[in-house]
Design a protein around this motif. Structure first.
Motif, PDB file in Angstrom:
ATOM      1  N   LYS A 806       0.805  -1.226   0.000  1.00  0.00           N
ATOM      2  CA  LYS A 806       0.000   0.000   0.000  1.00  0.00           C
ATOM      3  C   LYS A 806       0.837   1.275   0.000  1.00  0.00           C
ATOM      4  CE  LYS A 806      -3.914   2.261   0.425  1.00  0.00           C
ATOM      5  NZ  LYS A 806      -4.893   2.292  -0.693  1.00  0.00           N
ATOM      6  N   TYR A 807       1.966   1.267   0.725  1.00  0.00           N
ATOM      7  CA  TYR A 807       2.686   2.520   0.908  1.00  0.00           C
ATOM      8  C   TYR A 807       4.119   2.489   0.368  1.00  0.00           C
ATOM      9  CZ  TYR A 807      -1.135   3.529   4.133  1.00  0.00           C
ATOM     10  OH  TYR A 807      -2.372   3.753   4.664  1.00  0.00           O
ATOM     11  N   GLY A 808       4.655   1.357   0.038  1.00  0.00           N
ATOM     12  CA  GLY A 808       6.042   1.256  -0.384  1.00  0.00           C
ATOM     13  C   GLY A 808       6.249   1.587  -1.850  1.00  0.00           C
ATOM     14  N   PRO A 809       7.467   1.386  -2.320  1.00  0.00           N
ATOM     15  CA  PRO A 809       7.773   1.655  -3.745  1.00  0.00           C
ATOM     16  C   PRO A 809       6.985   0.777  -4.700  1.00  0.00           C
ATOM     17  CG  PRO A 809       9.796   1.448  -2.441  1.00  0.00           C
ATOM     18  CD  PRO A 809       8.668   1.013  -1.570  1.00  0.00           C
ATOM     19  N   CYS A 810       6.551  -0.398  -4.242  1.00  0.00           N
ATOM     20  CA  CYS A 810       5.814  -1.331  -5.112  1.00  0.00           C
ATOM     21  C   CYS A 810       4.305  -1.249  -4.905  1.00  0.00           C
ATOM     22  CB  CYS A 810       6.290  -2.758  -4.875  1.00  0.00           C
ATOM     23  SG  CYS A 810       8.068  -3.005  -5.060  1.00  0.00           S
ATOM     24  N   ALA A 811       3.830  -0.164  -4.321  1.00  0.00           N
ATOM     25  CA  ALA A 811       2.403  -0.049  -4.019  1.00  0.00           C
ATOM     26  C   ALA A 811       1.577  -0.141  -5.295  1.00  0.00           C
ATOM     27  CB  ALA A 811       2.132   1.282  -3.311  1.00  0.00           C
ATOM     28  N   GLY A 812       0.581  -1.003  -5.278  1.00  0.00           N
ATOM     29  CA  GLY A 812      -0.299  -1.176  -6.428  1.00  0.00           C
ATOM     30  C   GLY A 812       0.233  -2.110  -7.477  1.00  0.00           C
ATOM     31  N   GLN A 813       1.436  -2.651  -7.315  1.00  0.00           N
ATOM     32  CA  GLN A 813       2.023  -3.542  -8.311  1.00  0.00           C
ATOM     33  C   GLN A 813       1.875  -5.016  -7.966  1.00  0.00           C
ATOM     34  OE1 GLN A 813       6.096  -2.426  -9.018  1.00  0.00           O
ATOM     35  NE2 GLN A 813       5.627  -0.216  -9.135  1.00  0.00           N
ATOM     36  N   GLY A 814       1.386  -5.332  -6.758  1.00  0.00           N
ATOM     37  CA  GLY A 814       1.188  -6.719  -6.343  1.00  0.00           C
ATOM     38  C   GLY A 814       2.461  -7.449  -6.004  1.00  0.00           C
ATOM     39  N   GLU A 815       3.503  -6.742  -5.658  1.00  0.00           N
ATOM     40  CA  GLU A 815       4.767  -7.361  -5.276  1.00  0.00           C
ATOM     41  C   GLU A 815       5.066  -7.051  -3.809  1.00  0.00           C
ATOM     42  OE1 GLU A 815       7.931  -6.269  -7.843  1.00  0.00           O
ATOM     43  OE2 GLU A 815       6.831  -6.714  -9.690  1.00  0.00           O
ATOM     44  N   ALA A 816       5.897  -7.934  -3.203  1.00  0.00           N
ATOM     45  CA  ALA A 816       6.235  -7.736  -1.789  1.00  0.00           C
ATOM     46  C   ALA A 816       7.642  -8.224  -1.499  1.00  0.00           C
ATOM     47  CB  ALA A 816       5.231  -8.451  -0.895  1.00  0.00           C
ATOM     48  N   GLY A 817       8.600  -7.991  -2.414  1.00  0.00           N
ATOM     49  CA  GLY A 817       9.973  -8.417  -2.197  1.00  0.00           C
ATOM     50  C   GLY A 817      10.737  -7.443  -1.320  1.00  0.00           C
ATOM     51  N   GLN A 818      12.033  -7.705  -1.174  1.00  0.00           N
ATOM     52  CA  GLN A 818      12.852  -6.857  -0.325  1.00  0.00           C
ATOM     53  C   GLN A 818      12.979  -5.442  -0.896  1.00  0.00           C
ATOM     54  OE1 GLN A 818      14.094  -7.465   2.688  1.00  0.00           O
ATOM     55  NE2 GLN A 818      13.125  -9.485   2.683  1.00  0.00           N
ATOM     56  N   LYS A 819      12.947  -5.335  -2.203  1.00  0.00           N
ATOM     57  CA  LYS A 819      13.044  -3.997  -2.794  1.00  0.00           C
ATOM     58  C   LYS A 819      11.814  -3.148  -2.478  1.00  0.00           C
ATOM     59  CE  LYS A 819      11.049  -5.436  -7.227  1.00  0.00           C
ATOM     60  NZ  LYS A 819      11.239  -5.492  -8.699  1.00  0.00           N
ATOM     61  N   CYS A 820      10.691  -3.805  -2.174  1.00  0.00           N
ATOM     62  CA  CYS A 820       9.465  -3.083  -1.832  1.00  0.00           C
ATOM     63  C   CYS A 820       9.461  -2.572  -0.396  1.00  0.00           C
ATOM     64  CB  CYS A 820       8.240  -3.965  -2.062  1.00  0.00           C
ATOM     65  SG  CYS A 820       8.050  -4.562  -3.751  1.00  0.00           S
ATOM     66  N   MET A 821      10.470  -2.955   0.400  1.00  0.00           N
ATOM     67  CA  MET A 821      10.524  -2.560   1.800  1.00  0.00           C
ATOM     68  C   MET A 821      11.424  -1.351   2.026  1.00  0.00           C
ATOM     69  SD  MET A 821       8.484  -4.650   3.120  1.00  0.00           S
ATOM     70  CE  MET A 821       8.739  -4.129   4.804  1.00  0.00           C
ATOM     71  N   VAL A 822      11.907  -0.752   0.972  1.00  0.00           N
ATOM     72  CA  VAL A 822      12.750   0.439   1.111  1.00  0.00           C
ATOM     73  C   VAL A 822      11.933   1.557   1.748  1.00  0.00           C
ATOM     74  CG1 VAL A 822      14.097   2.181  -0.121  1.00  0.00           C
ATOM     75  CG2 VAL A 822      14.167  -0.217  -0.857  1.00  0.00           C
ATOM     76  N   GLY A 823      12.462   2.145   2.821  1.00  0.00           N
ATOM     77  CA  GLY A 823      11.781   3.229   3.519  1.00  0.00           C
ATOM     78  C   GLY A 823      10.813   2.775   4.587  1.00  0.00           C
ATOM     79  N   TYR A 824      10.740   1.460   4.856  1.00  0.00           N
ATOM     80  CA  TYR A 824       9.760   0.965   5.839  1.00  0.00           C
ATOM     81  C   TYR A 824      10.071   1.485   7.237  1.00  0.00           C
ATOM     82  CZ  TYR A 824       7.670  -2.205   9.216  1.00  0.00           C
ATOM     83  OH  TYR A 824       7.004  -2.705  10.298  1.00  0.00           O
ATOM     84  N   VAL A 825      11.346   1.475   7.639  1.00  0.00           N
ATOM     85  CA  VAL A 825      11.697   1.886   8.995  1.00  0.00           C
ATOM     86  C   VAL A 825      11.292   3.333   9.243  1.00  0.00           C
ATOM     87  CG1 VAL A 825      13.628   2.280  10.571  1.00  0.00           C
ATOM     88  CG2 VAL A 825      13.568   0.214   9.187  1.00  0.00           C
ATOM     89  N   ASN A 826      11.561   4.195   8.303  1.00  0.00           N
ATOM     90  CA  ASN A 826      11.196   5.606   8.470  1.00  0.00           C
ATOM     91  C   ASN A 826       9.681   5.778   8.523  1.00  0.00           C
ATOM     92  OD1 ASN A 826      11.969   8.511   8.510  1.00  0.00           O
ATOM     93  ND2 ASN A 826      10.846   8.531   6.552  1.00  0.00           N
ATOM     94  N   ALA A 827       8.955   4.958   7.736  1.00  0.00           N
ATOM     95  CA  ALA A 827       7.489   5.068   7.714  1.00  0.00           C
ATOM     96  C   ALA A 827       6.854   4.526   8.990  1.00  0.00           C
ATOM     97  CB  ALA A 827       6.934   4.331   6.497  1.00  0.00           C
ATOM     98  N   SER A 828       7.540   3.648   9.705  1.00  0.00           N
ATOM     99  CA  SER A 828       6.973   3.063  10.928  1.00  0.00           C
ATOM    100  C   SER A 828       7.297   3.878  12.166  1.00  0.00           C
ATOM    101  CB  SER A 828       7.498   1.633  11.103  1.00  0.00           C
ATOM    102  OG  SER A 828       8.912   1.646  11.292  1.00  0.00           O
ATOM    103  N   LEU A 829       8.035   4.950  12.035  1.00  0.00           N
ATOM    104  CA  LEU A 829       8.400   5.794  13.172  1.00  0.00           C
ATOM    105  C   LEU A 829       7.690   7.137  13.070  1.00  0.00           C
ATOM    106  CD1 LEU A 829      12.256   5.134  13.287  1.00  0.00           C
ATOM    107  CD2 LEU A 829      10.490   4.069  14.694  1.00  0.00           C
ATOM    108  N   SER A 830       7.227   7.625  14.197  1.00  0.00           N
ATOM    109  CA  SER A 830       6.580   8.933  14.263  1.00  0.00           C
ATOM    110  C   SER A 830       7.527   9.960  14.870  1.00  0.00           C
ATOM    111  CB  SER A 830       5.296   8.850  15.096  1.00  0.00           C
ATOM    112  OG  SER A 830       4.389   7.934  14.520  1.00  0.00           O
ATOM    113  N   VAL A 831       7.190  11.237  14.720  1.00  0.00           N
ATOM    114  CA  VAL A 831       8.040  12.342  15.171  1.00  0.00           C
ATOM    115  C   VAL A 831       7.436  12.971  16.420  1.00  0.00           C
ATOM    116  CG1 VAL A 831       9.080  14.552  14.523  1.00  0.00           C
ATOM    117  CG2 VAL A 831       8.735  12.787  12.786  1.00  0.00           C
TER     118      VAL A 831
END
Length: 957
Positions: A806-831
């Protein structure tokens, strides 16, 4: 004439003194032997008359008249007592010997026979002379002899106050009670029929057999040459009948009934012998409970050690054979000799070891898959995008995890914990959770099939438990109210429904109170964790200061383990009190009630902290600036920046290892220390040489008795381990491997304990493992629910999945590999804005050590809006997406796994097809064999009558 002469020579029963009671038994035997020829030569059946007179004589013996008490010189009948004389032969014993038959000297000295060397000791009773219950013992022993059992007494070599009563059951008594108890005995060897095969299949089997010839022998199979020929497993069996005794295979009457069966028959008699005038004054158990006898046990079959090798000289006895082939550590990799275990210890203990062996064998695939999941995490560690981002996040500063003393920290400082978390929480975790849920069902279903095969081989298919006796405590409490038993038709004590309900309500209230005590203990551990995390954060040692959360978790787990062990002692006493308060009617009802309470207490006690860490730790802490607090004082503990799964793994690993180590020590180490101390005292008092000459009954008496609750502790330990292996296995895939290693040791520990450290338990029968099977099914259902919640709530599997689709680089493409997890850590943290900290939460350092100036912002694990948004620190849309995905996963996972479980249980029949066919064929063959044997006997009788000149018209056949 012969009958009347023999009867006239029999003395009056009421006038016989204690010294002549054994002579009476001999006279009875001689009368039977002397009259038999006369009976065969007459048409009148004098055997019925003789049996009737003997029954009258027994009734006279059982009658509690005062004359025998007056004529008896001693309350305990010490005329049968021989003070430590192991080899002398009394005149009474010698009268029973057959002329011309030599008795081996070994039988007279090995402590397994009477002083005559012929009568095997089937049971031992132990009492003290100083005990005041002499009159009850005298009446009890008098009635034992009236039942036909032979008796000898022997004083202890170490303490003259201890008296051993040796009991022997003659052939007539064994045959009579074996028929009453429906003991199944072998009567015809089995005939194995091979199915008809085609020539093509025969050729394939020959080629396979040739190929197997090149392979090494199966190392786990026992050497058949060292095992005795267990005849009853190769023969068809039928309930023993004296009228059809010619049908059974009897090579030697002394060995036809094995020692375990003989002891069981003697125990059956002792449980039905009166010891005092009164309706309920009956049975050995009551005499043991009131202290009349100190112990009662069957003998081990000699020593378990031998100077000679079993390979060259063979086994000296079954105990020695069990030690070499089962209890020795050198055979840890071999299968168990279950038939020999059953023959020596009985079906109930045999079924326990069969179940334990089956459980251990089924752990192999679970351990292999769990190890594969762990190794998969190891191999993919360097390719995990999340771990890489955590280790490279040197510019992300995390908020303190406790008040004041905890400093700001870089996210990259938790790099090691992120990598360790990936070892257990990776892409294969969900598959493993589904596999273990299915494995639990397959294990139980195939155990039912295995149990059916064992029940068939051990003649337990048609065995039904006897109508149980009412517990003495129940009789004493409700003796005033009686009603008719619908089965026996006899009046028995009755517990009113209102009284029963009130007692159950009080018992349930006690259970609820003890569960509240467990919750209070967990609450205390939570407070400890909250308080000590700040203490460790301000510690002088840098190692502890930098790893304050891990130190807090580790010490909390150890303290929790100590509390668990202390509460277990309390729970046993409470469960005993509540079970006795309920007043169960029979022993089995008492055992089931006690088992359920103890399991419930220990299960809650052992797993309560694990449930807290898995589902509550870090879930309700609030957020920086608005933390939730206990009693408005202590801030609730947060998870580590790398997640809560590492805490759950530590909890499970430490508790599992410590619990199994402690249990193994208490099972074997404690009896070893006690027996060593007893042997040490004997060596100091009597020397090594005298100790080796002790008879078998003295050696067995110095061993530890079996637990008062039977196999309860053994089953409870394994059931709790099964819960650890299945309930939270998604968080700790190595649990099956640890359980497998423990069980390999556990089988040999239990075997060593039964063979060497405990007195021989009474051989008892059972068809299955009882209430434990229902508990296992309940744990299997609970494991599906808990693993679903662990994957959805505790692990980061669902948040990563939502981000990838839904939110990663592969959003809407139906993929869930390691390349789709880029930026996950930053997205899971709040300020969080540092200036918004509460006064009591504001850290002592301002974070200037990171950038040279005070920090303005820090990050924390959550899905919340930034501080300058219209709704500061409100939940983001991603939070609701993750929450919906978690709930959907729980529902789908549970329904899918439950459907698979029910489908497997439906497809796997409880009874194997080949076993069902064997049972039907055996039933048919038994009928044919019985008919042929009866026909053969009648034809033989017909030939004998023709030889004697007697013929009858219209004779069949």
């Amino acid at each position: 004439a012969g009958f009347s002469t023999a009867l006239s020579q029999t003395p009056s029963i009421s006038s016989i003194s204690s010294e002549g009671r054994e002579d009476l038994q001999v006279n009875r035997l001689e009368t039977q032997i002397w009259i038999k020829p006369d009976i065969q030569k007459t048409d009148v059946d004098f055997s019925e008359i003789l049996n009737a007179i003997q029954e009258i004589a027994k009734d006279v013996n059982i009658f509690f008249d005062e004359l025998e008490g007056v004529n008896s010189p001693s309350k305990d009948d010490d005329s049968l007592l021989h003070h430590g004389n192991l080899t002398s032969t009394s005149d009474d014993a010698s009268r029973l010997e057959v002329v011309g038959e030599e008795v081996p000297d070994k039988n007279k000295t090995n402590g397994l026979y009477f002083r005559d060397g012929k009568c095997r000791i089937d049971y031992i009773l132990v009492y003290r002379k100083s005990n005041p219950q002499a009159e009850k013992r005298e009446i009890f022993e008098r009635n034992i002899r009236a039942e036909g059992l032979q008796m000898e007494k022997e004083s202890s070599l170490t303490n003259s106050d201890i008296i051993f009563v040796k009991l022997h059951a003659p052939w007539e008594v064994l045959g009579k009670y074996a028929e009453l108890m429906n003991v199944r005995m072998p009567f015809r060897r089995k005939i194995y029929y091979l199915h008809r095969r085609y020539k093509f299949m025969n050729r394939i089997e020959k080629q396979i057999s040739r190929f197997r010839g090149w392979l090494p022998r199966k190392p786990m199979k026992l050497d058949k040459e060292t095992l005795p020929d267990l005849e009853e497993n190769d023969c068809y069996t039928a309930p023993f009948s004296q009228q059809r005794i010619h049908h059974f295979i009897i090579h030697n009457k002394e060995t036809f009934f094995n020692n375990a069966t003989r002891s069981r028959i003697v125990h059956h008699i002792l449980q039905r012998v009166k010891y005092e005038e009164g309706k309920n004054k009956i049975g050995l158990n009551r005499l043991l409970s009131n202290g009349s006898y100190e112990a009662a046990f069957p003998l081990h079959e000699g020593s378990y050690r031998s100077k000679n090798s079993i390979r060259t000289h063979g086994a000296e006895n079954h105990r020695h054979l069990l030690y070499e082939c089962w209890a020795s550590w050198g055979v840890w990799y071999k299968y168990q000799p279950l038939d020999l275990v059953r023959r020596y210890f009985g079906e109930k203990i045999g079924l326990y070891f069969a179940w334990l062996g089956w459980y251990t064998g089924m752990l192999f695939p679970a351990a292999f898959i769990g190890l594969f999941v762990f190794l998969y995490g190891v191999t993919t560690l360097n390719h995990c995008q999340v771990s890489k981002e955590v280790c490279q996040a040197t510019d992300i500063i995390m908020c303190p995890i406790c008040d004041k003393y905890c400093p700001f920290m870089r996210l990259s400082d938790s790099c090691v914990y992120a990598k360790v978390t990936h070892l257990f929480d990776n892409g294969a975790t969900v598959f493993f959770a589904v596999f273990m849920a299915v494995w639990a069902t397959v294990f139980l279903e195939f155990w039912k099939r295995r149990r059916a095969v064992i029940a068939y081989d051990w003649d337990l298919i048609d065995w039904e438990e006897e109508e149980e006796e009412i517990r003495p405590q129940f009789e004493a409490k409700y003796s005033k109210k009686e009603r008719m038993n619908p089965i026996s038709g006899k009046p028995e004590p009755y517990q009113a429904f209102a009284d029963k309900c009130s007692r159950l309500i009080v018992s349930a209230s006690g259970i609820f109170f003890m569960i509240c005590v467990v919750i209070a203990a967990v609450f205390g551990i939570v407070i400890y964790r909250v308080v000590t995390v700040s203490t460790f954060a301000a510690f002088k040692w840098a190692l502890i200061r930098n790893n304050s959360q891990v130190a807090t978790t580790g010490t909390a787990v150890c303290i929790n383990f100590c509390i668990i062990m202390l509460l277990n002692v309390l729970y046993e006493k409470v469960a005993l009190f509540l079970t006795n308060l309920e007043q169960p009617r029979t022993e089995s009802e008492w055992e089931n009630s006690f088992t359920l309470k103890m399991f419930l207490f220990q299960f809650v006690n052992l797993n309560s902290s694990t449930f807290y860490i898995a589902f509550f730790l870090g879930r309700f802490t609030g957020h920086p600036g608005a933390y939730l607090r206990l009693i408005n004082r202590w801030r609730l503990e947060e998870c580590h920046p790398s997640g809560c799964l590492i805490d759950l793994c530590m909890q499970m690993g430490i508790i599992m290892v410590l619990k199994q180590t402690w249990n193994n020590f208490m099972e074997l180490g404690y009896p070893l220390i006690q027996n060593w101390w007893t042997r040490r005292k004997l060596r100091q008092e009597y020397g090594t040489q005298r100790k080796t000459s002790f008879p078998q009954w003295e050696k067995d008496y110095n061993l530890q008795p079996m637990n008062a609750y039977g196999l309860f502790d053994e089953y409870l330990e394994m059931i709790l381990q099964f819960g650890f292996t299945t309930i939270f296995v998604a968080a700790f895939p190595l649990a099956p491997l640890l359980a497998l290693l423990n069980n390999i040791i556990e089988i040999r520990l239990d075997a060593y304990k039964f063979v060497t450290q405990w007195r021989r338990p009474l051989a008892s029968r059972a068809k299955d493992i009882g209430i434990w099977y229902g508990i296992l099914e309940g744990i299997g259902i609970l494991s599906v629910i808990t693993n679903a919640f662990v994957i959805a709530v505790t692990s980061d599997f669902i948040p990563r999945l939502v981000y990838a689709y839904k939110y990663g680089p592969c959003a809407g493409q139906g993929e869930a590999g390691q390349k789709c997890m880029v930026g996950y850590v930053n997205a899971s943290l709040s300020v969080f804005l540092v200036s918004d900290f509460e006064n009591r939460s504001e850290p002592t350092s301002n974070g200037s050590e990171f950038s040279g100036s005070p920090l303005k912002y820090c990050r924390y694990r959550d899905y919340r809006d930034p501080p300058h948004s219209p709704v500061p620190y409100g939940y983001t849309l991603q939070f609701w997406h993750v929450l919906a995905a978690r709930l959907a996963f729980i529902i789908v996972f549970e329904h899918l796994v439950f459907c698979i479980k029910h489908l497997i249980s439906y497809l796997i029949p409880d009874l194997p097809k080949d076993l069902r066919d064997r049972m039907r064929r055996e039933k048919y063959l038994i009928q044919e064999m019985m008919y042929e044997a009866e026909l053969e006997r009648l034809q033989k009788e017909r030939k004998e009558r023709k030889k004697n000149g007697k013929s009858y018209h219209n004779e069949w056949p």
